[in-house]
Design an enzyme around this catalytic site. Sequence first.
Site, short mmCIF file in Angstrom:
data_model
loop_
_atom_site.label_atom_id
_atom_site.label_comp_id
_atom_site.label_asym_id
_atom_site.label_seq_id
_atom_site.Cartn_x
_atom_site.Cartn_y
_atom_site.Cartn_z
N TRP A 101 35.70 12.91 -44.98
CA TRP A 101 36.42 11.87 -44.24
C TRP A 101 37.84 11.71 -44.77
O TRP A 101 38.77 11.46 -44.01
CB TRP A 101 35.66 10.54 -44.33
CG TRP A 101 36.44 9.40 -43.73
CD1 TRP A 101 36.95 8.32 -44.37
CD2 TRP A 101 36.81 9.25 -42.35
NE1 TRP A 101 37.61 7.49 -43.48
CE2 TRP A 101 37.54 8.04 -42.24
CE3 TRP A 101 36.61 10.02 -41.20
CZ2 TRP A 101 38.06 7.59 -41.02
CZ3 TRP A 101 37.13 9.57 -39.99
CH2 TRP A 101 37.85 8.38 -39.91
N GLU B 184 36.17 11.06 -36.05
CA GLU B 184 34.88 11.48 -36.60
C GLU B 184 34.44 12.84 -36.06
O GLU B 184 33.79 13.61 -36.76
CB GLU B 184 33.82 10.40 -36.33
CG GLU B 184 33.95 9.23 -37.30
CD GLU B 184 33.67 7.89 -36.68
OE1 GLU B 184 33.18 7.85 -35.54
OE2 GLU B 184 33.96 6.87 -37.32
N TYR C 61 41.57 1.77 -47.09
CA TYR C 61 40.66 1.93 -45.94
C TYR C 61 39.35 1.19 -46.21
O TYR C 61 38.86 0.45 -45.35
CB TYR C 61 40.40 3.42 -45.69
CG TYR C 61 39.34 3.68 -44.64
CD1 TYR C 61 39.57 3.37 -43.31
CD2 TYR C 61 38.11 4.23 -44.98
CE1 TYR C 61 38.60 3.59 -42.33
CE2 TYR C 61 37.13 4.45 -44.03
CZ TYR C 61 37.38 4.14 -42.71
OH TYR C 61 36.42 4.34 -41.76
#
Length: 206
Positions: free
Chosen positions: A53, A45, A23
């Site tokens: 995250w 989000e 990522y």
Amino acid sequence: MRKKPDIHRCPWVDLSKPDYVAYHDTEWGVPVHDDRRLFEFLILEGAQAGLSWYTVLRKRGNYRIAFDRFDPEKVAEYGERKVQELLANPGIIRNKAKILASINNARSFLKVQEAFGSFAAYIWRFVDGKPIVHQLRTLGDYPATSPESDAMSKDLRQRGFQFVGSTICYAHMQATGMVNDHTITCTRRQEILKGYGTSSARTRLR
């Protein structure tokens, strides 16, 4: 044989997690102007609020299936039956407030598209259409918010969006390349800068 260049990464990257590394190396900080991708990050989000995250990133594939590949028009039409289906889905974060906010935000997202022609045209106004490049060196240098994320949060709330506090908005800016928060020693920093050219960015010292 030519030796491969050393790869330097941001200090927040956990090298023991290949998906996290991927990522960082392929997505984080790359400017996004595609509305479907921007909507995806808004949903993810919002789901992240109060969590890490990485917790959300691991469930990203499940979210894509559960939320019709982040098609805002489809998500905007979700009713009570779909809400119950999502609450029963162990592959996503089963928080009713966050699920309802995703549906609400899809409806607000469509209104913004109608008003501005695209969500990208709207959201990039907060950085005057150019990524802000920060000069970060350590983990402690990373900001949680910025004047731009404050303004974005306020405007999104006025337009009916939920789970869009300034911290979430700043995370959105980082993920979608509105700010380049790769540290000055990170290999990806320069790679991304080369992609859009330094003349198309604004450097800001912190």
